[in-house]
Write a protein that holds these residues in place. Structure first.
Motif, mmCIF file in Angstrom:
data_model
loop_
_atom_site.group_PDB
_atom_site.id
_atom_site.type_symbol
_atom_site.label_atom_id
_atom_site.label_comp_id
_atom_site.label_asym_id
_atom_site.label_seq_id
_atom_site.Cartn_x
_atom_site.Cartn_y
_atom_site.Cartn_z
ATOM 1 N N GLY A 158 0.803 -1.225 0.000
ATOM 2 C CA GLY A 158 0.000 0.000 0.000
ATOM 3 C C GLY A 158 0.833 1.270 0.000
ATOM 4 N N LYS A 159 2.146 1.137 0.250
ATOM 5 C CA LYS A 159 2.998 2.335 0.278
ATOM 6 C C LYS A 159 3.378 2.742 -1.145
ATOM 7 N N ASP A 160 3.598 4.041 -1.322
ATOM 8 C CA ASP A 160 4.002 4.492 -2.650
ATOM 9 C C ASP A 160 5.480 4.202 -2.890
ATOM 10 N N THR A 161 5.932 4.510 -4.103
ATOM 11 C CA THR A 161 7.286 4.108 -4.494
ATOM 12 C C THR A 161 8.372 4.815 -3.676
ATOM 13 N N ILE A 162 8.117 6.056 -3.318
ATOM 14 C CA ILE A 162 9.123 6.798 -2.536
ATOM 15 C C ILE A 162 9.165 6.260 -1.107
ATOM 16 N N GLU A 163 7.974 6.113 -0.518
ATOM 17 C CA GLU A 163 7.899 5.602 0.864
ATOM 18 C C GLU A 163 8.527 4.211 0.957
ATOM 19 N N THR A 164 8.258 3.390 -0.044
ATOM 20 C CA THR A 164 8.765 2.017 -0.011
ATOM 21 C C THR A 164 10.293 2.005 0.026
ATOM 22 N N GLY A 165 10.902 2.821 -0.826
ATOM 23 C CA GLY A 165 12.365 2.880 -0.837
ATOM 24 C C GLY A 165 12.928 3.283 0.516
ATOM 25 N N GLU A 166 12.291 4.274 1.136
ATOM 26 C CA GLU A 166 12.757 4.762 2.440
ATOM 27 C C GLU A 166 12.571 3.694 3.531
ATOM 28 N N LEU A 167 11.418 3.039 3.513
ATOM 29 C CA LEU A 167 11.130 2.037 4.553
ATOM 30 C C LEU A 167 12.075 0.832 4.452
ATOM 31 N N ILE A 168 12.467 0.497 3.242
ATOM 32 C CA ILE A 168 13.392 -0.637 3.097
ATOM 33 C C ILE A 168 14.779 -0.263 3.639
ATOM 34 N N LYS A 169 15.191 0.950 3.405
ATOM 35 C CA LYS A 169 16.477 1.403 3.973
ATOM 36 C C LYS A 169 16.435 1.260 5.501
ATOM 37 N N GLU A 170 15.299 1.675 6.071
ATOM 38 C CA GLU A 170 15.154 1.571 7.535
ATOM 39 C C GLU A 170 15.136 0.102 7.974
ATOM 40 N N ASP A 171 14.387 -0.709 7.260
ATOM 41 C CA ASP A 171 14.236 -2.118 7.631
ATOM 42 C C ASP A 171 15.584 -2.847 7.602
ATOM 43 N N LEU A 172 16.411 -2.475 6.624
ATOM 44 C CA LEU A 172 17.716 -3.144 6.491
ATOM 45 C C LEU A 172 18.802 -2.412 7.279
ATOM 46 N N GLY A 173 18.428 -1.263 7.836
ATOM 47 C CA GLY A 173 19.368 -0.534 8.693
ATOM 48 C C GLY A 173 20.567 0.017 7.951
ATOM 49 N N ASP A 174 20.386 0.324 6.669
ATOM 50 C CA ASP A 174 21.509 0.836 5.895
ATOM 51 C C ASP A 174 20.970 1.746 4.786
ATOM 52 N N ARG A 175 21.232 3.021 4.903
ATOM 53 C CA ARG A 175 20.671 3.991 3.947
ATOM 54 C C ARG A 175 21.319 3.899 2.572
ATOM 55 N N ARG A 176 22.403 3.147 2.462
ATOM 56 C CA ARG A 176 23.046 3.025 1.145
ATOM 57 C C ARG A 176 22.292 2.053 0.243
ATOM 58 N N ILE A 177 21.438 1.246 0.830
ATOM 59 C CA ILE A 177 20.805 0.175 0.049
ATOM 60 C C ILE A 177 19.588 0.699 -0.716
ATOM 61 N N ASN A 178 19.596 0.441 -2.013
ATOM 62 C CA ASN A 178 18.473 0.853 -2.851
ATOM 63 C C ASN A 178 17.671 -0.374 -3.266
ATOM 64 N N ALA A 179 16.405 -0.124 -3.491
ATOM 65 C CA ALA A 179 15.515 -1.233 -3.860
ATOM 66 C C ALA A 179 14.659 -0.832 -5.055
ATOM 67 N N LEU A 180 14.619 -1.696 -6.052
ATOM 68 C CA LEU A 180 13.636 -1.538 -7.106
ATOM 69 C C LEU A 180 12.295 -1.896 -6.492
ATOM 70 N N ASN A 181 11.290 -1.073 -6.747
ATOM 71 C CA ASN A 181 10.027 -1.382 -6.081
ATOM 72 C C ASN A 181 8.822 -0.946 -6.893
ATOM 73 N N ILE A 182 7.666 -1.413 -6.482
ATOM 74 C CA ILE A 182 6.412 -1.022 -7.127
ATOM 75 C C ILE A 182 5.569 -0.207 -6.156
ATOM 76 N N GLY A 183 4.696 0.603 -6.733
ATOM 77 C CA GLY A 183 3.745 1.359 -5.921
ATOM 78 C C GLY A 183 2.415 0.625 -5.853
ATOM 79 N N PRO A 184 1.394 1.329 -5.367
ATOM 80 C CA PRO A 184 0.068 0.697 -5.258
ATOM 81 C C PRO A 184 -0.460 0.191 -6.600
ATOM 82 N N ALA A 185 -0.085 0.842 -7.703
ATOM 83 C CA ALA A 185 -0.569 0.391 -9.020
ATOM 84 C C ALA A 185 -0.040 -1.000 -9.348
ATOM 85 N N GLY A 186 1.210 -1.228 -9.053
ATOM 86 C CA GLY A 186 1.783 -2.553 -9.302
ATOM 87 C C GLY A 186 1.110 -3.617 -8.457
ATOM 88 N N GLU A 187 0.827 -3.257 -7.215
ATOM 89 C CA GLU A 187 0.148 -4.220 -6.336
ATOM 90 C C GLU A 187 -1.209 -4.621 -6.925
#
Lengths: 618, 74
Positions: A139-168
């Motif tokens: 349900g998170k948008d593409t920007i929020e998702t990228g930020e939340l994954i950095k937090e989840d992995l505890g490393d702001r250097r990590i980037n993630a390809l991701n989808i927004g609500p449309a992809g879901e």
């Protein structure tokens, strides 16, 4: 083996198992990587006519040999799958900061198979991968998702390809986002991720890719970076919005859903240099980019709200601005931001809005259909309302569940005659009546109407390939040159997607095929003349065509929309159409070594070393 | 002695009418195109006799010079 690991990561989302397979060196010698490697896997591992949104479809991310050093433009990655918008082969490419770290995990490609029983994201790291819960991201948008994954992995250097609500929601034009500013935009690869319950693919690797001559490779990369940085200085200043005015000037930009003739005022208001100042632009570079053509904008609206982030590119301005007669750059920037966050392709979204506005103009849809909204050309509020509806598949957006063809069927009557698409993929913001090669290029596009595989519109700006024997760009409105121009530009641009180097290093930075040859030699130890290099592009193209032919596509699908046979009344498009399409198509098939029905011949495939793939032809 | 410079694509909208003839052996390509580069907001690559040259190259009698703009959209 140098330049590659020779490793393919397989992630089965159904069983939640990961494994690493070998990729033999001969595969890279034949196909390089990226787009072609993905096409090979898709062809060999999926059945004909596989449902793009089924667990049987595969989703492949692949890079090439250039991620082993800091080579300019190597932030590129390719995603390959069967596409939900067209039902055909789909390759889409993005940039950002992901690709080199992905390669440093010790793999050249990853294949996602099956479907997870609940939302997950995958974290690829040195020598393996971890499947993680993504319920908190759904349900998170593409920007929020990228930020939340950095937090989840505890490393702001990590980037993630991701989808927004449309992809879901498995939206047919859902894209895959990287860093919130670069997208694998076209054809719905994001919907395939959604169908697999795969929210994101994060990567962080630290392994050193084996390089044939590390010292020379690094030194050459550094020199090339410096060279392109200087040559690309002006492109850096204004990015892709720079070409809005000149492309309108030659009749290339869409106006009023391909019915308008001229829009000089709109182009001046929407394009650079005004864009650069009005939106307070700063260049936004991807990793290892000497140019920085993406735009970081900061714009304050009259109501005091501030939009800060990724600004619209040429294509978005063309399709959401000029195409709709919207001249309000702030509104186009807002629409771009909404689409990016929802995770949808701004090109098709703009095309669909233009289609709806035209249907409204003809009275084919009424206030009862639109919920009271008057779909007037040029109205920025209508633009924003329809981006929201399309992105969320609500209201009129629900008519597009099967793309524009589905919406036209829903509206009925003459609506199917006014769509501008090939294989259900909407035309991007370049007009074949201005550059005839675009007509055939879109028609035979392996993923539908695409301006980046190849990109003959660059020839109208003056681009050509002296190293391939060209004496200059071919005349853009001469039918005899159309097929030839399309072939050259396809081979080069698809080569870049196999190398996974950003194509703008060439058009915007002046990178040459000779420089690519040199770098490739230092990376892999293999010297390939430039005329052989472009054959890698052709091999990929032929493989992609085989995938489509296996599914029953042929000449009947290589079409030119009706509107492209109608010349403009005034301006640079006046009296011009990329016709006769059938004859240009014949020329093209002959150059490609295809029969009159558009089927690759065994002889041509064998001459390219692809003979064994002829077995996949019907 | 003079040399003809052929402007391609985008630069044709900003340059002098064709043919653009300049004296050989005097000013570098960079000097000749400085104003146009600013006006066009676009960089370029000089291609002399089929080969890429730097902007510091000074045209010589008999040269075939083309100016390829560096700008793209997509």
């Amino acid at each position: 083996m140098y330049g590659y690991w020779g490793k393919l990561l397989r992630v089965n989302l159904t069983s939640r198992a990961c494994r690493i397979d070998d990729i033999p060196e001969e595969t890279f010698d034949l196909l390089l990587g990226g787009s072609a490697l993905g096409a090979k896997i898709l062809l060999e591992e999926t059945p004909a006519k596989v449902d793009p949104l089924s667990p049987e479809n595969k989703l492949i991310f692949a890079v090439g040999p250039f991620q082993g050093v800091k080579f300019p433009g190597n932030g590129k990655w390719s995603v390959i799958t069967k596409g939900p918008l067209t039902g055909t082969f789909l390759e889409s490419a993005g940039t950002g900061h992901w690709a080199p770290y992905f390669k440093q995990c010790g793999i050249d490609a990853v294949v996602f198979e099956g479907r997870a029983d609940s939302p997950v994201y995958v974290f690829i790291k040195d020598g393996g991968a971890e499947i993680r819960d993504a319920a908190f991201l759904w349900g998170k948008d593409t920007i929020e998702t990228g930020e939340l994954i950095k937090e989840d992995l505890g490393d702001r250097r990590i980037n993630a390809l991701n989808i927004g609500p449309a992809g879901e929601r498995m939206h047919p034009i859902a894209c895959i986002s990287c860093d919130g500013h670069s997208f694998a935009g076209r054809g719905g690869a994001g919907a395939v991720m959604g169908s697999k319950n795969l929210k994101a693919v994060a990567a962080w690797g630290t392994m050193e890719v084996p390089v044939h001559d590390p010292e020379k490779a690094a030194e050459f990369a550094k020199e090339t970076f410096r060279l392109l940085s200087g040559q690309g200085e002006k492109f850096r200043a204004h990015g892709t919005p720079r070409v809005i005015v000149p492309l309108e000037g030659i009749g290339d930009t869409p106006i009023k859903y391909w019915r308008g003739d001229e829009n000089k005022r709109g182009a001046a208001l929407l394009g650079a240099p005004r864009y650069t100042e009005y939106l307070n632009v700063k260049p936004l570079p991807c990793i290892n980019c000497p140019i920085g053509c993406h735009r970081h904008i900061r714009f304050e609206y009259p109501d005091g709200t501030v939009l800060e982030g990724n600004g619209p590119e040429y294509e978005t301005i063309g399709m959401m601005g000029s195409n709709l007669l919207v001249e309000d750059l702030g509104a186009v920037a807002k629409a771009n931001d909404m689409a990016n966050r929802l995770g949808i392709d701004t090109i098709s979204c703009g095309a669909w809005i233009g289609f709806l506005m035209e249907c409204w103009e003809y009275g084919w849809i009424t206030p009862r259909d639109t919920g009271g909204l008057s779909l007037k050309w040029g109205d920025p509020d209508v633009l924003l309302a329809l981006v929201e509806q399309i992105g969320t598949m609500t209201g009129m957006g629900g008519w597009f569940r099967e793309g524009i063809r589905g919406a036209a069927r829903h509206i009925g009557g003459e609506a199917e005659k006014i769509t501008v698409e090939v294989k259900n993929m909407d035309y991007p913001a370049h007009d074949p009546r201005a550059v005839y090669a675009l007509g055939v290029n879109y028609a035979v596009g392996t993923r539908g109407a695409c301006h980046e595989r190849g990109n003959p519109q660059t020839s109208a700006l003056g681009g050509y390939f002296p190293e391939l024997g060209q004496d200059g760009p071919y005349d853009r409105q001469t039918p005899e040159f159309a097929a030839k121009t399309a072939v050259i530009h396809q081979d080069v641009s698809v080569l870049m997607n196999c190398m996974t180097i950003c194509q703008f290093m060439m058009g915007g930075g002046g990178l040459t095929l000779t420089e690519i040859r040199t770098a490739y030699r230092y990376l892999t130890g293999k010297d390939v003349p430039v005329e052989e290099l472009v054959k890698f592009g052709e091999r990929a193209w032929q493989l992609q065509r085989i995938i489509n032919v296996r599914d029953g596509l042929d000449r009947k699908d290589d079409t030119l929309p009706l509107k492209m046979t109608v010349p403009a009344m005034v301006g640079p498009r006046a009296g011009k159409t990329p016709t006769p399409h059938d004859r240009i198509l014949d020329d093209y098939y002959e150059l490609r070594g295809w029969d009159r029905n558009g089927i690759p011949t065994r002889e041509r495939l064998e001459s390219l070393g692809l003979g064994r793939f002829a077995a996949f032809l019907p | 002695m003079a040399v003809t410079i052929r402007l391609l694509g985008l630069f044709r909208q900003y340059g002098p009418p064709e043919p653009w003839v300049v004296p050989a052996g005097e000013r570098s390509i960079g000097e000749l195109l400085a104003e146009m580069e600013e006006k066009a907001h676009a960089g370029y690559i000089p291609i002399v006799n089929g080969e890429r040259k730097s902007k510091a190259y000074v045209p010589e009698e008999g040269d075939e010079i083309k100016i390829m703009p560096l700008v793209t959209g997509g």
